[in-house]
Design an enzyme around this catalytic site. Structure first.
Site, PDB file in Angstrom:
ATOM      1  N   GLY A 464       0.823  -1.208   0.000  1.00  0.00           N
ATOM      2  CA  GLY A 464       0.000   0.000   0.000  1.00  0.00           C
ATOM      3  C   GLY A 464       0.855   1.254   0.000  1.00  0.00           C
ATOM      4  O   GLY A 464       0.347   2.373  -0.005  1.00  0.00           O
ATOM      5  N   THR A 465       2.166   1.053  -0.012  1.00  0.00           N
ATOM      6  CA  THR A 465       3.094   2.174   0.111  1.00  0.00           C
ATOM      7  C   THR A 465       3.237   2.976  -1.174  1.00  0.00           C
ATOM      8  O   THR A 465       3.670   4.116  -1.146  1.00  0.00           O
ATOM      9  CB  THR A 465       4.485   1.638   0.461  1.00  0.00           C
ATOM     10  N   PRO A 586       6.498  12.446  -5.331  1.00  0.00           N
ATOM     11  CA  PRO A 586       6.004  13.363  -4.297  1.00  0.00           C
ATOM     12  C   PRO A 586       4.555  13.101  -3.906  1.00  0.00           C
ATOM     13  O   PRO A 586       4.186  13.226  -2.736  1.00  0.00           O
ATOM     14  CB  PRO A 586       6.134  14.742  -4.961  1.00  0.00           C
ATOM     15  N   GLU A 659       8.328   4.869   7.671  1.00  0.00           N
ATOM     16  CA  GLU A 659       8.252   4.847   9.131  1.00  0.00           C
ATOM     17  C   GLU A 659       8.521   6.189   9.791  1.00  0.00           C
ATOM     18  O   GLU A 659       7.984   6.479  10.857  1.00  0.00           O
ATOM     19  CB  GLU A 659       9.194   3.762   9.653  1.00  0.00           C
TER      20      GLU A 659
END
Ligand code: FES
Ligand code: FES
Lengths: 693, 167
Positions: A464-465, A586, A659
């Protein structure tokens, strides 16, 4: 559109976006299979002991039940070094909720009903599930607990420096157990037929799952395929396969080729797929009259399970953050009869930086200087412990830029002095850092289809990143072709080996792999390649690893309102400024930071798995009892980053962004709540009662 | 016990025999292969299974299939025309209002249902004036969309997307 500006910066749209907004992107449980059976797990209702009798007759007599699996009839598994995977190998019970069997039936309703008919008797042994500082359960983790960090570190004389310090802070911070709760529950479909074993599995690393499962059941890994085209969030909980995967494979061995489907329920996930352990951290800071640190001590006690060690290592957050001639860091574990904890988004750093960055705020109050200024005064020139130069370190730039955007300079530092109606208002700041890691060993294949169209294959998982999109971009850039000429295939062991989606390493590790493979392809086949030619290659070792200290940094700002009568805490405004090397996309990166900060807000205000020590289980084990931030909990969140060119970290220049966004958020919110109220809460989450007394 | 039911799903007529214990969500996903609605909790706590049921948003895990004889179910898949996403879907794409995508079909159906509720003048907990038409500001959207959890934390972008789609 009138008078509205989009928050997100430009960048290519997610490759799989259309499929996701229509719901047609297939997740593990949704893969179409013929004639499946459904598995319902059986779980222990005691916290320690053994199963003395398990009567499955009534369950087996139910129409539509295919098999009831227990430790009596389960096949023997090979040891693979992970006790969680050794399911049904004995009658022993190590924690409440442990898998002790399964019912496999024609429908999920039949399986669930029959599971309720299985009669289990136990020999109960005394258990201990109470997290506390007690010599009887506390120990120093093995040196190999975390391959990168030893649990302890000592430089100089902390005690002497602390005794002589002009200003000191000595405080203990506690954080609760937290559960990842990805929105897609863990699920697997196992099919074991003549071809071998096929797993449609929700995971963070299909190759890792394949290697472990093949070893576990003793078949050639070429005969195991693991497929995960889309994963509905993971946050660490899908990093290692958990017991339900082994259980489903054991079941599939007995169904003569019929696929077995297993989806954990939300409640089962509170015991079976890991969690962030509770921590108790003491931080002692000593500073000279100007606020320069002379002593830094950070001691962390964390929970682990007795049957499987996991070391969160929260105190390691204080190893390289600030200059301090004297330093002591210790990490200890308390072993209990509880489920195994595991990595959860920013393991170590998330709780560790909460403690450190709250302590730094407390120190700023003692010294009487601005908390940003205090941090700037403690910037190290080189990495404090190793003495290595930083590959790049732009923490100060993040703090300064953030202060500007947030309007920090208008702040009156006195706590508890601004009131709007029934709300006390305050602002807070915290710094963040997360190590830049690189997982070696990935390979990518670049295949020229025809007419300048390329297929790029890498067996990495996009949880999902946005990896699918970022890797497509990097491949197109390295091949010097337009984006639409690249078709990226990932998620499956049909593609070349790729490392785990963890440690914020995706863009760094897989990205570098794709870039290097594209370069090798061009070297081998030139810019006018023949149809059908391909090259498989990986990234070379980075000679700069070990020569530089590599971290991403960030500055988190929050405005907090605390209700004078109820103690309710609201966060109307947050800002995060990050320095994380090259930002490949971005648009999707913005979402990564935003998501990290939102989860950080959730950690700060809501998340707490409440353990009933009498039984050893989490009481609030669903999404009604375990609160995660909902839409109305979130106000305005602004995200930005500083331009950072880091030639040392990896060929892409990316430091990883999955993270860092959650690190420091809870401290910024807690510091703002202190500024609003004058009440220093040192215990997460910041629930209303803690502000009322 | 099995019962035969007939439903319309995304415009198709479906007749099937279901266990009376089967939820509408499981009937869609496991029996009809319609996997656009997701299962995030099966307890009505996350909103991932939201569909439009006879035109209104509903959590399909909280209703049995047999209780929905002759009803009309529309999923996020059914909201999109062949090559043309629904305006809410387009706005989510334009604003990157998701990451893993698992909550997204539920967010889409919920937003479509919610916009219709607003049009019909339904107030919410944060509506000040119950007499006037609802003004759909950010607080109204946040409140009305709070039945749909997003663990990836895309809320801020979801709110912008819905405002955009509502214009
Ligand atoms: S699956 Fe229906 S609300 Fe969560
Ligand atoms: S996009 Fe992952 S849960 Fe919302």
């Amino acid at each position: 559109m009138t008078g509205m500006t989009r928050a997100i910066p430009p960048g290519p749209e997610r490759v799989e976006g259309r499929a996701k907004v229509t719901g047609t992107a297939p997740y593990a449980f949704e893969h179409p299979v013929t004639d499946p059976l459904y598995l319902h797990p059986l779980r222990a209702t005691i916290a320690r002991g053994r199963v003395t009798r398990i009567d499955t007759d009534a369950a087996e007599r139910v129409d539509g039940v295919h098999t009831v699996l227990t430790h009596h009839n389960a096949a023997t598994l090979n040891p693979v070094g992970d006790p969680e995977l050794a399911v049904l190998q004995s009658d022993g019970i190590d924690y409440r909720g442990q898998l002790i069997g399964a019912v496999v039936a024609e429908t999920p309703e039949i399986a669930a009903h029959a599971a309720g008919l299985v009669d289990v008797r136990y020999e109960r042994l005394p258990h201990d599930s109470e997290f506390r500082d007690d010599a009887a359960i506390v120990y120093t983790p093995d040196a190999d607990a975390s391959p990168m960090l030893s649990p302890d570190l000592e430089r100089g004389d902390v005690d002497a420096a602390f005794a002589e310090a002009a200003h000191t802070v000595d405080a203990t911070y506690t954080t609760p157990p937290e559960h990842h709760n990805p929105l897609e529950p863990h699920a697997v479909i196992a099919t074991w037929d003549e071809e071998g074993l096929t797993l449609h599995d929700s995971n963070q690393g299909s190759h890792l799952v394949r290697d472990l499962l093949a070893a576990l059941v003793g078949i050639d890994k070429e005969r195991v395929s693991v497929i995960a085209p889309h994963v509905g969030g993971a946050f660490g909980s899908k990093g290692m396969p958990h017991g339900h995967v082994a259980l489903t494979v054991l079941a599939a061995r007995r169904t003569a080729g019929r696929p077995v489907k297993c989806a954990l329920s939300r409640t089962q996930m509170f015991e079976l797929v890991g969690y962030r352990p509770p921590t108790r951290q003491r931080v002692r800071l000593g500073a000279d009259p100007e606020g320069r640190l002379t002593a830094t001590e950070h001691d962390s006690l964390e929970q682990t399970s007795r049957f499987k060690q996991y070391a969160e290592q929260s105190a390691s957050a204080s190893r390289e953050m600030y200059a301090s001639p004297n330093r002591r860091v210790t990490n200890r574990l308390a072993a209990l009869d509880v489920p195994a904890p595991t990595w959860m988004r920013a393991p170590g750093e998330a709780p560790g930086m909460y403690a450190l960055e709250t302590a730094v705020d407390e120190l700023a109050v003692r010294v009487g200087i601005d908390p940003i200024e205090l941090r700037v005064r403690n910037e190290p020139e080189v990495a404090p412990v190793s003495g290595l130069p930083f590959s790049s370190r732009n923490l100060v730039a993040c703090l300064r830029q953030g202060a500007e955007r947030f309007g920090w300079h208008e702040r009156d530092p006195r706590p508890g002095t601004r009131r709007e109606g029934d709300w006390l208002v305050g602002t807070g700041v915290a710094a963040a850092s997360f190590p830049t890691l690189f997982f070696p060993g990935s390979l990518a294949t670049i295949h020229h289809e025809s007419a300048g169209k390329y297929r790029v294959e890498i067996g990495a998982v996009d949880i999902g990143t946005g990896s699918r999109t970022a890797l497509t971009q990097l491949a197109a850039e390295a091949l010097e072709v337009p984006l639409e000429n690249v078709e990226l295939r990932l998620g499956s062991t049909e593609q070349p080996h790729a490392s785990l989606a963890g440690g914020s390493t995706g863009t760094a590790s897989w990205g570098s792999t794709v870039v290097e493979a594209a370069r090798s392809f061009r070297t081998e086949h030139g810019s006018e390649p023949a149809e059908g030619v391909e090259t498989t290659a990986g990234a070379a070792d980075n000679p700069d690893i070990g020569k530089y200290a590599m971290h991403a940094y960030g500055a988190q700002f929050a405005e907090v309102r605390v209700h004078v009568d109820t103690g309710e805490v609201r966060v109307p405004r947050m800002l995060g400024v990050f320095a994380a090397g090259r930002i490949v996309n971005p648009r999707t990166a913005h979402s990564q930071f935003l998501g990290g900060m939102t989860m950080g807000l959730s950690t700060a205000l809501h998340e707490h798995s409440v353990v009933d020590e009498r039984f050893g289980h989490v009481v609030n084990h669903d999404l009604a009892g375990y609160h995660i931030a909902g839409n109305a909990d979130v106000g305005s969140i602004e995200v930005s980053w500083v331009d950072e060119h880091d030639p040392h970290v990896n060929p892409v220049g990316a430091k990883g962004i999955g993270e860092i966004g959650i690190v420091g958020t809870a401290a910024a919110i807690g510091n703002a709540a202190y500024h609003a109220t004058g009440v220093r809460v040192r215990d997460l989450p910041l629930t209303p009662e803690k502000f009322l007394y | 016990m099995d019962s035969e039911i007939t439903l319309r799903v995304d415009g198709r007529r479906e007749t099937l025999s279901v266990d009376t214990r089967t939820t509408l969500l499981d009937a869609l996903r496991e029996r009809l292969g319609v996997t656009s609605p997701k299962k995030g909790c099966d307890h009505g706590q996350c909103g991932a299974c939201t569909v439009l049921l006879d035109g209104r948003r509903a959590t399909s895990c909280l209703t049995f299939a047999v209780a929905n004889e002759h009803s009309e179910v529309v999923t996020a898949e059914g909201l999109a025309e062949k090559d043309e996403p629904h305006p809410v879907q387009q706005a989510l794409l334009d604003n990157d209002g998701f990451q893993c995508g698992y909550c997204t079909p539920g967010q889409v159906c919920s937003a479509v249902g919610m916009l219709d509720e607003v049009k019909s003048g339904w107030p919410s907990y944060v509506t000040d004036d119950l007499e006037e038409p609802v003004e759909l500001d950010e607080d109204e959207i946040r409140e009305r969309m709070s039945g749909n959890l997003c663990r990836c934390g895309a809320y801020a972008n979801i709110v912008t997307a819905i405002r955009e789609a509502a214009e």
